[in-house]
Design an enzyme around this catalytic site. Sequence first.
Site, PDB file in Angstrom:
ATOM      1  N   TYR A 149      12.231  22.257  25.561  1.00 30.77           N
ATOM      2  CA  TYR A 149      12.196  23.700  25.291  1.00 30.77           C
ATOM      3  C   TYR A 149      12.290  23.910  23.792  1.00 30.77           C
ATOM      4  O   TYR A 149      13.160  23.343  23.132  1.00 30.77           O
ATOM      5  CB  TYR A 149      13.374  24.372  26.003  1.00 30.77           C
ATOM      6  CG  TYR A 149      13.466  25.869  25.785  1.00 30.77           C
ATOM      7  CD1 TYR A 149      12.501  26.734  26.315  1.00 30.77           C
ATOM      8  CD2 TYR A 149      14.519  26.424  25.064  1.00 30.77           C
ATOM      9  CE1 TYR A 149      12.601  28.107  26.125  1.00 30.77           C
ATOM     10  CE2 TYR A 149      14.629  27.801  24.878  1.00 30.77           C
ATOM     11  CZ  TYR A 149      13.663  28.630  25.407  1.00 30.77           C
ATOM     12  OH  TYR A 149      13.759  29.993  25.226  1.00 30.77           O
ATOM     13  N   ASP A 244      12.897  18.847  16.924  1.00 28.91           N
ATOM     14  CA  ASP A 244      13.575  20.107  17.191  1.00 28.91           C
ATOM     15  C   ASP A 244      15.047  19.772  17.420  1.00 28.91           C
ATOM     16  O   ASP A 244      15.445  19.336  18.498  1.00 28.91           O
ATOM     17  CB  ASP A 244      12.953  20.786  18.420  1.00 28.91           C
ATOM     18  CG  ASP A 244      13.682  22.078  18.780  1.00 28.91           C
ATOM     19  OD1 ASP A 244      14.709  22.388  18.138  1.00 28.91           O
ATOM     20  OD2 ASP A 244      13.223  22.772  19.712  1.00 28.91           O
ATOM     21  N   LYS A 272      21.717  27.183  16.341  1.00 28.96           N
ATOM     22  CA  LYS A 272      23.023  27.025  16.999  1.00 28.96           C
ATOM     23  C   LYS A 272      24.156  26.735  16.004  1.00 28.96           C
ATOM     24  O   LYS A 272      24.689  27.648  15.400  1.00 28.96           O
ATOM     25  CB  LYS A 272      22.922  25.974  18.094  1.00 28.96           C
ATOM     26  CG  LYS A 272      21.910  26.391  19.203  1.00 28.96           C
ATOM     27  CD  LYS A 272      21.978  25.525  20.424  1.00 28.96           C
ATOM     28  CE  LYS A 272      20.836  25.771  21.400  1.00 28.96           C
ATOM     29  NZ  LYS A 272      21.079  26.785  22.388  1.00 28.96           N
TER      30      LYS A 272
HETATM   31  C1  LIG Z   1      15.938  22.469  21.486  1.00 27.58           C
HETATM   32  C2  LIG Z   1      15.867  23.960  21.396  1.00 27.58           C
HETATM   33  N1  LIG Z   1      14.944  24.539  20.644  1.00 27.58           N
HETATM   34  C3  LIG Z   1      14.850  25.875  20.529  1.00 27.58           C
HETATM   35  C4  LIG Z   1      15.713  26.702  21.195  1.00 27.58           C
HETATM   36  C5  LIG Z   1      15.600  28.190  21.056  1.00 27.58           C
HETATM   37  O1  LIG Z   1      16.686  28.663  20.332  1.00 27.58           O
HETATM   38  P1  LIG Z   1      17.164  30.197  20.469  1.00 27.58           P
HETATM   39  O2  LIG Z   1      17.698  30.362  21.846  1.00 27.58           O
HETATM   40  O3  LIG Z   1      18.206  30.328  19.393  1.00 27.58           O
HETATM   41  O4  LIG Z   1      15.978  31.042  20.197  1.00 27.58           O
HETATM   42  C6  LIG Z   1      16.695  26.149  22.008  1.00 27.58           C
HETATM   43  C7  LIG Z   1      17.629  27.007  22.758  1.00 27.58           C
HETATM   44  O5  LIG Z   1      18.412  26.601  23.554  1.00 27.58           O
HETATM   45  C8  LIG Z   1      16.783  24.742  22.101  1.00 27.58           C
HETATM   46  O6  LIG Z   1      17.710  24.153  22.868  1.00 27.58           O
END
Ligand SMILES: Cc1ncc(COP(=O)(O)O)c(C=O)c1O
Length: 432
Positions: A149, A244, A272
């Site tokens: 994700y 990511d 985060k």
């Molecule tokens: C690996 C990863 N990338 C991107 C995101 C998206 O982040 P946000 O929820 O702050 O938009 C998340 C959210 O959990 C994530 O775990």
Amino acid sequence: MVTTPLRTTKSEEIFTAAKKLMPGGVSSPVRAFKSVGGQPIVFDRVLGSHIWDIDSNEYIDYVGTWGPAICGHAHPEVISALKAALDNGTSFGAPCVLENVLAEMVIEAVPSIEMVRFVNSGTEACMSVLRLMRAFTGRDKIIKFEGCYHGHADMFLVKAGSGVATLGLPDSPGVPKSVTGNTLTAPYNDLEAVKKLFAENPGEIAGIILEPIVGNSGFIVPDAGFLEGLRLLTQENDALLVFDEVMTGFRIAYGGAQERFEVTPDLTTLGKIIGGGLPVGAYGGRRDIMAMVAPAGPMYQAGTLSGNPLAMTAGIKTLELLQKPGTYEYLDNITKRLSDGLLQIAQETGHEVCGGQVSGMFGLFFTSGPVHNYEDAKKSDLTKFSRFHRGMLEHGIYLAPSQFEAGFTSIAHTDADIDKTLAAAKEVMSNL
Ligand SMILES: Cc1ncc(COP(=O)(O)O)c(C=O)c1O
């Protein structure tokens, strides 16, 4: 500690009202408990490793606001830094020295990052990095992995994990085919599939984006050689490698998963933890690539609240706390006790499970495993997971309300918390 049954009168009242006001009663889908069933609890306050709901039930928390709360909720030093920063205003919309301070900390910590741009969420970081991958290479196609994700931007909603997996939504209506047509997918941990995609699309792939440890199809680690293999393949094909690390950054190690696995991508996304509980994301990497970003270069990306002083302050203080010697050893030890304990209890009580942990991130699947990718993860007994989740909740343990989410610990979790959690797990698993 909570004893069954939970008091839920106020939670039910508030959530029922919320459903009339907001789609599904929530501001983000997984919070609605749809995959585990039952009523979500409505939070009242959080402190350290504990949360209290609106009916005054107390829980040990393993969600940590989905990762940011690595120092424990409402850490007194973060709160007092925020109180002091508040007196100077909430948003400047202009350069501020706090951005320099956090940028320097991020650049010093994360091996791949020579320059960084702050944004407001992980989604924003990932959608911006994708534009940058395309701008820098002049190619449109990207490779992502099934079950990973990268936020909810259109081009990533292809075989995505997290809430998309939790709700069984393979894609989302509203995402044009023309947008996802350039998103190629491969199973996680499958280098051959990636090789094939490069062979089938010569000179067309801008790069690969992945979670270096997956947390959005449950907790899945990269096989030995997988990250190294991707590094080599991207280099051979003049494509970019993007980690990511929105979830893994400053969690798997201070320098993220890339420090731990000693594989340096070209670009990295963060979120985060670097916001210390306030809304922040970031993307960064090689100086020559970041020089493409406006106003230094032609790739446009902007944000009204980006780099705002409160978010920068919470991030700086959180990273300062994480720099204390022993932080990551502590996280690893306490999480290992938890993970090993859960596996042992499951075995003793006759349940087929597999799982593990790295640093303060862990997961448990209700399948004998091994789980190398999303297809494997889907073999988990979801009904059993739902019963386990509810049972733990009723024993005062708050786990992510989905099999397809990793768990998080913090430096505020104590041995006593782990003891209580394992005692609860023993009781719940014995009656599953
Ligand atoms: C690996 C990863 N990338 C991107 C995101 C998206 O982040 P946000 O929820 O702050 O938009 C998340 C959210 O959990 C994530 O775990």
